[in-house]
Enzyme design. Sequence first.
Site, short mmCIF file in Angstrom:
data_model
loop_
_atom_site.label_atom_id
_atom_site.label_comp_id
_atom_site.label_asym_id
_atom_site.label_seq_id
_atom_site.Cartn_x
_atom_site.Cartn_y
_atom_site.Cartn_z
N ASP A 117 0.70 -1.55 -0.51
CA ASP A 117 -0.14 -0.23 0.14
C ASP A 117 0.49 0.87 -0.02
OD1 ASP A 117 -1.83 -1.35 0.51
OD2 ASP A 117 -2.05 -1.95 2.72
N LYS A 126 2.61 2.07 -4.65
CA LYS A 126 3.62 2.03 -5.84
C LYS A 126 2.44 1.69 -7.67
CE LYS A 126 3.65 -2.19 -4.50
NZ LYS A 126 2.87 -2.13 -3.00
N GLY A 135 -3.67 -4.73 -4.15
CA GLY A 135 -4.94 -3.90 -4.96
C GLY A 135 -4.38 -1.84 -5.19
N HIS A 136 -4.29 -1.92 -6.06
CA HIS A 136 -3.47 -0.61 -7.34
C HIS A 136 -4.34 0.40 -7.44
CE1 HIS A 136 -0.22 -3.71 -8.02
NE2 HIS A 136 -0.27 -3.45 -6.71
N GLN A 142 2.66 -5.60 -2.89
CA GLN A 142 2.20 -5.68 -1.29
C GLN A 142 3.64 -4.86 -1.52
OE1 GLN A 142 1.69 -9.60 -2.41
NE2 GLN A 142 -0.45 -8.68 -2.15
P1 IMP Z 1 -2.46 -13.09 2.46
O1 IMP Z 1 -1.57 -12.32 1.14
O2 IMP Z 1 -3.71 -12.27 2.28
O3 IMP Z 1 -2.22 -14.41 2.71
O4 IMP Z 1 -2.24 -11.97 3.46
C1 IMP Z 1 -1.18 -11.68 4.37
C2 IMP Z 1 -1.04 -10.57 4.75
O5 IMP Z 1 -0.44 -9.52 3.82
C3 IMP Z 1 -1.84 -10.02 5.85
O6 IMP Z 1 -1.48 -9.06 6.81
C4 IMP Z 1 -2.80 -9.01 4.19
O7 IMP Z 1 -3.45 -7.49 5.01
C5 IMP Z 1 -0.96 -8.82 3.67
N1 IMP Z 1 -1.27 -8.12 2.42
C6 IMP Z 1 -1.76 -8.64 1.11
N2 IMP Z 1 -1.76 -8.26 0.26
C7 IMP Z 1 -1.31 -6.49 0.60
C8 IMP Z 1 -1.79 -5.45 0.07
O8 IMP Z 1 -1.51 -5.39 -1.75
N3 IMP Z 1 -1.28 -4.75 0.61
C9 IMP Z 1 -0.93 -5.04 2.41
N4 IMP Z 1 -1.36 -5.55 2.69
C10 IMP Z 1 -1.51 -6.86 2.34
#
Ligand code: IMP
Length: 430
Positions: A13, A16, A40-41, A225
């Site tokens: 977040d 990017k 999420g972009h 991420q």
């Molecule tokens: P997962 O990727 O859904 O398995 O989540 C694992 C961890 O990564 C959690 O804390 C999510 O909130 C975090 N996370 C996954 N994708 C994103 C992203 O695009 N932005 C921010 N946090 C993320």
Amino acid sequence: MPLDIVVGTQWGDEGKGRFVDLLAAQVDYVARFNGGDNAGHTVSVGQQTFKLHLVPSGVIQPHTIGVIGNGVVVNPAVLLNEIEILADAGIHISPKRLRLSHAAHIISPAHLALDQAQETARGKTKIGTTLRGIGPAYTSKVSRQGLRLVDMLDLDKFKHAVQVHVKEINQQLTNLYQVEPLNPQIVSEELCHHASQISPYIADISALLSGALLSGRRVLAEGAQGTLLDLDHGTYPFVTSSNPTAGGALTGLGLGVGFTERVIGVTKSFQTRVGSGPFPTELEGNLAQRLRGTGENPWDEFGTTTGRPRRVGWLDLVLLRYAIRVNGLTELALTKLDILTGFDQIYICTGYRIGEQLINELPYGPSDLSGFEPIYEELSGWQEDVRSVRRWEDLPLSARAYILRIEELSSVPVRLISVGPEREQVVEIT
Ligand code: IMP
């Protein structure tokens, strides 16, 4: 060599998408290399705001070809839905504009069910995943039981493989988590239906991008991420299941190291995080509220994928220096400088204190940050509205001092600064 890599230096977040959109103006291919629709972009162009999860955000630039590499996990239903949403907004994605790696793994409805069951079972120690099936899909990949996009090209075999896959996950759902199993027949019919729409997009991405790079085309690798969510280098176990760091770009696209030119680390001017896990500079109360926003604007600090309010805090230079090291960053791109306008003082965490001990570098990476108390440096804030500033010399003195201090403490130049959500609200330092 003309491969540029954009990564997040924090917990995702960082913003990017907006820099990828900007940099995509000068490239031919924009390639996602990790994660899935957990990302999420948000990109704003004129009156339109796009919230993308899987399709690379660079495809909003009409001349680019979007690529999804082998390091990504693809939920076919989400991908097809996103292509439809973009079409409604006037952006037509065809196999000429989007290529998907044959070796990318599929997220199935069984992975979604397992993600939910595992998070529920973790109770208070839950990771706070996005519930998009990411962990279970990568688990299938690593345990060599996954379904890949290339499998969709032979429908008979694929149908059978999906049924075997669902039965295997059903064992876990029912025996370990006592939840309802999925119907293998229904899941395989659904995925086979998607397969016919997805198949024309499938390609050998390593060959495609290597060939393009060798013939002088430019490729932008778009990370999802951030560094601190990296499976190997992040705040384990509160991480995602892929490698959002620069090395992951090469593995996740099948590219050689020698192609890389710039490695750009996108850093929010403060720190945010969704989900559980350590966050030494986290703020509460009024200050947090001001940094987070109310949620009325798409750029306020609420998750693009889940809508959850993000945890917020001051910029942490110990973690930034760590991100610079593990990614080999050549430059920084700072986002959301405008959000810091109006604070009397701004703080940067320059080190930690644990008992009597002062720490500038993490002894064992960022996994265990409990008991680490941030040491802050106080800087003057600024009151001037920076949203219309486009040149470095027009930024308020205190804003420049803040950025120069970040450069000094990190030893990496800041090349881009965003001062608002719009495409043109950027200060470029050449
Ligand atoms: P997962 O990727 O859904 O398995 O989540 C694992 C961890 O990564 C959690 O804390 C999510 O909130 C975090 N996370 C996954 N994708 C994103 C992203 O695009 N932005 C921010 N946090 C993320």
